[in-house]
Design a protein around this motif. Structure first.
Motif, PDB file in Angstrom:
ATOM      1  N   HIS A  86     100.539 -34.154 -16.011  1.00 32.26           N
ATOM      2  CA  HIS A  86     101.725 -33.628 -16.696  1.00 32.26           C
ATOM      3  C   HIS A  86     101.337 -33.076 -18.055  1.00 32.26           C
ATOM      4  CE1 HIS A  86     102.327 -37.241 -19.351  1.00 32.26           C
ATOM      5  NE2 HIS A  86     101.815 -37.889 -18.340  1.00 32.26           N
ATOM      6  N   ASP A 119      97.373 -39.088 -23.103  1.00 33.88           N
ATOM      7  CA  ASP A 119      98.487 -39.061 -22.146  1.00 33.88           C
ATOM      8  C   ASP A 119      99.273 -37.768 -22.282  1.00 33.88           C
ATOM      9  OD1 ASP A 119     100.681 -39.633 -20.559  1.00 33.88           O
ATOM     10  OD2 ASP A 119     101.518 -41.148 -21.883  1.00 33.88           O
ATOM     11  N   GLU A 153     107.249 -35.773 -16.899  1.00 36.34           N
ATOM     12  CA  GLU A 153     106.786 -37.126 -16.563  1.00 36.34           C
ATOM     13  C   GLU A 153     107.321 -38.147 -17.555  1.00 36.34           C
ATOM     14  OE1 GLU A 153     104.508 -40.712 -16.102  1.00 36.34           O
ATOM     15  OE2 GLU A 153     104.539 -39.495 -17.894  1.00 36.34           O
ATOM     16  N   GLU A 154     107.330 -37.762 -18.831  1.00 37.75           N
ATOM     17  CA  GLU A 154     107.729 -38.723 -19.866  1.00 37.75           C
ATOM     18  C   GLU A 154     109.242 -38.953 -19.907  1.00 37.75           C
ATOM     19  OE1 GLU A 154     105.555 -40.479 -20.971  1.00 37.75           O
ATOM     20  OE2 GLU A 154     103.694 -39.407 -21.327  1.00 37.75           O
ATOM     21  N   HIS A 424     101.909 -43.230 -26.347  1.00 36.72           N
ATOM     22  CA  HIS A 424     103.329 -43.377 -26.708  1.00 36.72           C
ATOM     23  C   HIS A 424     103.516 -43.902 -28.133  1.00 36.72           C
ATOM     24  CE1 HIS A 424     104.920 -43.513 -22.290  1.00 36.72           C
ATOM     25  NE2 HIS A 424     103.822 -42.794 -22.414  1.00 36.72           N
TER      26      HIS A 424
HETATM   27 ZN   LIG Z   1     103.083 -41.329 -20.928  1.00 34.02          ZN
END
Ligand SMILES: [Zn+2]
Length: 452
Positions: A86, A119, A153-154, A424
């Protein structure tokens, strides 16, 4: 050793600079910020790498676009690997805790800092680069390669199912490498074969028409108490869910899975210390604790809201109470079925007045441990990293079931993200040595995968 290893080493600067380019394009799905721009950028970086690429849409143009990439193998057109990633990231807040600008992509020693560095832009770049280096070195790739890079995705991958269904033919493959993978403090990649599912609901109890003076608690029932009573019928103090037939479809572990779980490293003391707890639910220890992480359903109170929660006292009898519950599910529990069971449970226990609101439902998935793809990934990881850990399932949730259901392909998670990479959180980073090793590992996976 993969054929691309030497190139991975000599071209590391190019990998880092492409990663920086991606980080410098903010793409926060929660704020719908920069998504189209980032999708185009990913497509552009893919093309530069020699990957045919296009941006995919759904009919609803407000949905974040996805990026598709493809390279056909001349030598081995019969096997196709799909990389799922992503391009969206989590919000960068709280800003004041960042030591460098969140979207700077600052490099310091072995680290690349920035939102998305690990990420998931770091993971994505290792895969694009592995393909690029094969093309550069051999003019071919060991197997067909496809990319599916989504932009939500998040925020729960809300449209991944629609994307997969709509572009099912395009995305056809024999195996999926999942979007992330952790590497532990001892430099061992964790190969994870599954994800738990989730049923997320809100339960709402209504009391008097408006908040009332709490002296009236002698006559008027308090909706917060109603919820507490209802909740106490749903789970016992050992964590067991008491809803009828809740565990009916739970797939038992195979002997092989049990032995993998048994041999997985897990430092109970360190874990307890990390979270400041001195005991696990139901007093679980050793293999039982590990089994719970990979394969036990839960009923977790994620939030409870009612009445006055400000400073000091307010003698109030609230008119409403709400609780948010997440139930982790495991294979082969069906979220819709579990929701019906929850509703029947409340009804049968005299709580038909409690409203049940579905927030999100998603089934679990687990790749069979004896699938040949698992061995190939394990061997590639051991050759590259020296050792690797196989985990039957992650304790977390992701849309793996959609891939299994629509594409009928085994999914395996392996990647470059250091376990404590602050994803995150402020000061997220990717470790350059792990990006290097993971790119080589992805190359080795493609070579092994090509043999069938
Ligand atoms: Zn993530």
């Amino acid at each position: 050793m993969s054929a691309i290893n030497a190139l991975v080493d000599s071209e590391m600067d190019g990998l880092i600079s492409d990663l920086q380019t991606l980080i410098r394009q903010p793409s926060v799905s929660a704020k719908k910020q920069g998504l189209m721009e980032c999708a185009n950028l990913v497509a552009q970086i893919m093309r530069k790498a020699g990957i045919n690429s296009e941006v995919l849409y759904l009919d609803d143009k407000t949905v974040a676009p996805a990026v598709y990439g493809e390279v056909k193998s001349k030598s081995n057109p019969g096997r196709t690997i799909l990389f799922y990633n992503h391009y969206d990231v989590q919000p960068e807040e709280p800003l004041e805790l960042w030591e460098s600008e969140p979207f700077s992509g600052k490099v310091e020693g072995n680290y690349v800092f920035g939102r998305g560095s690990a990420d998931d832009k770091g993971e994505l770049i290792t895969r694009i680069k592995a393909v690029e280096y094969f093309l550069k070195k051999t003019g071919d790739v060991p197997c067909n390669v496809k990319f599916m890079v989504e932009g939500e995705e998040e925020v729960g991958s809300v449209h991944i199912d629609q994307y997969l269904t709509r572009y099912k033919e395009k995305l056809k493959c024999d195996g999926v490498i999942w979007e992330f993978g952790y590497v532990d403090a001892k430099d061992r990649p964790i190969i994870s074969l599954g994800m738990k599912g989730l049923l997320y609901v809100e339960l709402i109890a209504k009391g008097p028409a408006r908040d009332a003076h709490s002296s009236l608690a002698v006559l008027i029932e308090n909706p917060a108490w109603r919820l507490v009573y209802a909740l106490s019928t749903m789970r016992d103090s050992d964590g067991k869910v008491l809803i009828k037939d809740w565990y009916k479809e739970v797939r038992p572990f195979t002997d092989q899975e049990l032995s993998v779980i048994g041999s997985e490293p897990f430092d109970e003391q360190e874990f307890k210390q990390e979270y400041g707890v001195d005991r696990f639910v139901a007093g679980a220890k050793g293999t039982d604790a590990k089994k719970a992480l990979v394969g036990m359903p839960t009923c977790n109170i994620a939030g409870f809201n009612s009445g006055y929660i400000g400073e000091g006292a307010k003698t109030v009898l609230p008119s409403q109470a709400m609780v948010k519950i997440d139930f982790r599910l495991v294979p082969d529990m069906v979220p819709e079925k579990q929701l019906e069971r929850l509703k029947s449970h409340l009804k049968e226990h005299g709580f038909s007045d409690i409203e049940v609101k579905l927030i999100h439902g998603e089934a679990a998935a687990r790749t069979a441990i004896n699938d040949p793809f698992v061995k190939q990934v394990e061997q590639a990881a051991k050759e590259t990293f020296g050792s690797a850990i196989t985990s039957v399932s992650s304790a977390g949730t992701g849309p793996m079931y959609s891939f299994v259901k629509v594409l009928h392909a085994p999914c395996i998670s392996i990647g470059s993200t250091y376990m404590f990479a602050r994803i995150h959180s402020p000061n997220e980073f990717a470790k350059i040595d792990l990006l290097n090793k993971t790119t080589k590992c992805i190359g080795r996976i493609m070579e092994k995968f090509s043999s069938g």
